[in-house]
Design a protein around this motif. Structure first.
Motif, PDB file in Angstrom:
ATOM      1  N   LYS A  39       2.462  25.133 -21.111  1.00  0.00           N
ATOM      2  CA  LYS A  39       3.295  25.522 -21.229  1.00  0.00           C
ATOM      3  C   LYS A  39       4.011  25.331 -22.624  1.00  0.00           C
ATOM      4  O   LYS A  39       4.568  26.294 -22.792  1.00  0.00           O
ATOM      5  N   LYS A  40       2.564  25.795 -23.449  1.00  0.00           N
ATOM      6  CA  LYS A  40       3.594  25.386 -24.674  1.00  0.00           C
ATOM      7  C   LYS A  40       2.308  26.324 -26.194  1.00  0.00           C
ATOM      8  O   LYS A  40       2.162  26.938 -26.756  1.00  0.00           O
ATOM      9  N   ASP A  43      -3.720  24.249 -25.884  1.00  0.00           N
ATOM     10  CA  ASP A  43      -4.874  24.396 -25.426  1.00  0.00           C
ATOM     11  C   ASP A  43      -5.915  25.193 -26.004  1.00  0.00           C
ATOM     12  O   ASP A  43      -5.649  26.749 -25.042  1.00  0.00           O
ATOM     13  N   ASP A  69      -6.564  19.934 -28.291  1.00  0.00           N
ATOM     14  CA  ASP A  69      -5.786  20.312 -27.763  1.00  0.00           C
ATOM     15  C   ASP A  69      -4.551  19.683 -28.855  1.00  0.00           C
ATOM     16  O   ASP A  69      -4.698  19.178 -29.127  1.00  0.00           O
ATOM     17  N   HIS A  71      -1.443  19.978 -31.246  1.00  0.00           N
ATOM     18  CA  HIS A  71      -0.229  19.492 -31.863  1.00  0.00           C
ATOM     19  C   HIS A  71       0.637  20.139 -32.530  1.00  0.00           C
ATOM     20  O   HIS A  71       0.188  20.518 -33.800  1.00  0.00           O
ATOM     21  N   SER A 244      -7.926  17.728 -21.084  1.00  0.00           N
ATOM     22  CA  SER A 244      -6.851  17.635 -21.706  1.00  0.00           C
ATOM     23  C   SER A 244      -5.902  16.206 -21.056  1.00  0.00           C
ATOM     24  O   SER A 244      -5.834  16.005 -19.885  1.00  0.00           O
ATOM     25  N   GLY A 246      -3.004  16.419 -20.215  1.00  0.00           N
ATOM     26  CA  GLY A 246      -2.088  17.194 -19.428  1.00  0.00           C
ATOM     27  C   GLY A 246      -3.093  17.054 -17.513  1.00  0.00           C
ATOM     28  O   GLY A 246      -2.059  16.138 -16.930  1.00  0.00           O
ATOM     29  N   ASP A 249      -3.119  11.944 -17.703  1.00  0.00           N
ATOM     30  CA  ASP A 249      -1.508  11.964 -17.351  1.00  0.00           C
ATOM     31  C   ASP A 249      -0.805  11.754 -15.372  1.00  0.00           C
ATOM     32  O   ASP A 249      -0.021  10.848 -15.065  1.00  0.00           O
ATOM     33  N   ARG A 283       4.001  19.205 -16.828  1.00  0.00           N
ATOM     34  CA  ARG A 283       4.941  18.751 -18.108  1.00  0.00           C
ATOM     35  C   ARG A 283       4.609  19.260 -19.969  1.00  0.00           C
ATOM     36  O   ARG A 283       5.055  19.098 -20.667  1.00  0.00           O
ATOM     37  N   ASP A 284       2.862  19.290 -20.139  1.00  0.00           N
ATOM     38  CA  ASP A 284       2.284  19.615 -20.630  1.00  0.00           C
ATOM     39  C   ASP A 284       1.029  21.185 -20.467  1.00  0.00           C
ATOM     40  O   ASP A 284       0.670  20.952 -19.399  1.00  0.00           O
ATOM     41  N   ASP A 285       0.466  21.487 -21.365  1.00  0.00           N
ATOM     42  CA  ASP A 285      -0.688  22.243 -20.941  1.00  0.00           C
ATOM     43  C   ASP A 285      -1.192  21.819 -20.769  1.00  0.00           C
ATOM     44  O   ASP A 285      -1.921  20.324 -21.089  1.00  0.00           O
ATOM     45  N   THR A 286      -2.471  22.457 -19.962  1.00  0.00           N
ATOM     46  CA  THR A 286      -2.895  21.619 -18.877  1.00  0.00           C
ATOM     47  C   THR A 286      -4.446  22.143 -18.220  1.00  0.00           C
ATOM     48  O   THR A 286      -4.491  23.162 -17.635  1.00  0.00           O
TER      49      THR A 286
END
Length: 427
Positions: A39-40, A43, A69, A71, A244, A246, A249, A283-286
């Motif tokens: 997603k971003k 990772d 991971d 940020h 990660s 992702g 969670d 929702r996030d890099d997974t």
């Protein structure tokens, strides 16, 4: 007539067969796979199998798997991927035996993490990264971690082991206390009008983690000192899963292992990512890495075996535990003998992590910085015991030693001075 010695002669073919069998028992087969949905784009992974180390006439092999991971950008993750392994290896004395090398790993990992963070922060970039770093040598697995990516283990005998610590401020009270006592503030995001939202974060900066590599804009009390755990599998083997946040969670450890049971490593990694994204969306890099540590005669699909229901199924099965452990690991025990714990420590204090209380302490060069490996002249080094509250046990003239730059880093991380970056007026 045959003599007694002749009757006991073993054919060369038998000896070679025995040696080959011992080699297969001593050195497992390592199979791995990875999968991710981005997603971003922050990772990154490191997968290195069959790394070789020469000792005398012998060659030892080991494997390295890591998940970074990032940020606030990917710079810290990229730099750490490119430099951390070399920094760890440079902190291990040359020509150690296999057992000595394994015993030296926990301290070398601490040195390597801190050096990588120190070097990256000199680049004045504000990104940061979590790190879960795994070294497999024979049946021994050593894991070092900062942040909230997680590594779990399911041995062939069943059960779930957590090999990393969760450094989220929301769930780790011990880390919250360390941050505040070092000069940081912990609180939620102020939405105005007195309303607070989101997870607990460290201020300034707003990071929800207490440990990472990078993050120079937040202050040095966000430390790169890793939680380290070292275990030895039985020769039945097991499966490692590194993901990660992702994944974590969205899935529990049991859900991640159950959804891919019986699959080969590559397919298992893809299935875990798929299940995670289906649960709550991307929702996030997974990212997921699956590693099967297998006896040579056993096919990959047979590991791990289905879990046996019964009392204590979700309990931790380590033989022993140190006083420092992650907050989410069950304190209860099952019967010993499945996985042997060799080392566990999570203190953020370098004076504790670089101490000389392990077998190869006397093999480290006296006049070399224990973190950055800078060679120093006699009298230049600063003992990690300097300023210790109990001088009777920790003498300031005992090593190991730090150079002045690494001593400043140590003092800042332990809250003994205000970070230069904070005192310069950053907010």
């Amino acid at each position: 007539m045959s003599t007694k010695s002749e009757s006991q002669t073993v054919p060369l073919s038998v000896l070679l067969k025995r040696e080959l069998a011992n080699e297969k028992i001593e050195r497992p087969e390592i199979l791995h796979g990875q999968a991710s949905q981005s997603k971003k784009g922050e990772d990154l992974t490191l997968l290195k199998t069959e790394c070789q180390r020469m000792v005398g006439d012998g060659v030892f092999t080991y494997s390295v798997f890591a998940l970074f991971d990032g940020h606030n950008g990917s710079a810290a993750a990229i730099y750490t991927k490119e430099n951390l392994l070399n920094n760890v290896l440079s902190a291990i004395p040359s020509d150690l035996s296999r057992d000595e090398w394994i015993a030296a790993l926990p301290r070398a990992l601490v040195s390597g993490f801190v050096k990588t963070d120190k070097d990256f922060q000199q680049k004045a970039q504000t990104s940061g990264t979590t790190v879960t770093f795994v070294i497999i040598e024979g049946w021994v697995i050593t894991v070092a971690s900062v942040g909230d990516s997680r590594c779990i283990l399911e041995p062939a005998e069943g059960g779930v082991y957590y090999l990393s610590a969760d450094h989220r401020l929301e769930t780790n009270e011990e880390e919250r206390l360390r941050i505040t006592s070092s000069g940081g503030e912990v609180g939620r995001l102020n939405a105005g009008g007195g309303a607070e939202i989101g997870p607990l974060r460290c201020w300034p900066g707003g990071l929800c983690l207490s440990r990472s590599i990078g993050d120079m804009d937040i202050g040095e009390f966000i430390v790169p000192v890793p939680f380290v755990k070292q275990v030895k599998l039985s020769t039945a083997g097991g499966r490692l899963v590194i993901c990660s946040d992702g994944v974590w969670d969205n899935l529990t450890a049991e859900e991640a292992l159950d959804c891919c049971r019986g699959m080969a490593a590559e397919a298992a990694a893809s299935q875990i990512v798929k299940e995670s994204v289906q649960a709550k969306g991307l929702r996030d890099d997974t990212t997921c890495i699956v590693i099967d540590v297998l006896p040579h005669e056993k096919p990959p699909s047979s590991l791990p075996q289905p879990k046996k229901p019964g009392k204590g199924m979700f309990k931790s099965m380590f033989r022993k535990k140190s006083s420092e452990s992650s907050s989410f690991i069950d304190k209860e025990y099952m019967e010993p003998g499945v996985v042997e714990e060799m080392y566990e420590e999570g203190s953020a204090m370098l004076s504790e992590r670089l101490d000389t209380k392990y077998p190869v302490c006397n093999m480290f060069k006296l006049f070399m910085c224990a973190v950055c490996q800078l060679e120093m002249k006699p009298g230049e080094g600063i003992s990690i015991h300097e300023g210790a509250p109990n001088p009777g046990k920790l003498r300031p003239w005992d090593g190991p030693f730090l150079c002045s730059s690494c001593q400043e880093k140590k003092d800042a991380m332990e809250g003994k001075r205000t970070s230069d970056r904070l005192s310069s007026g950053s907010d």
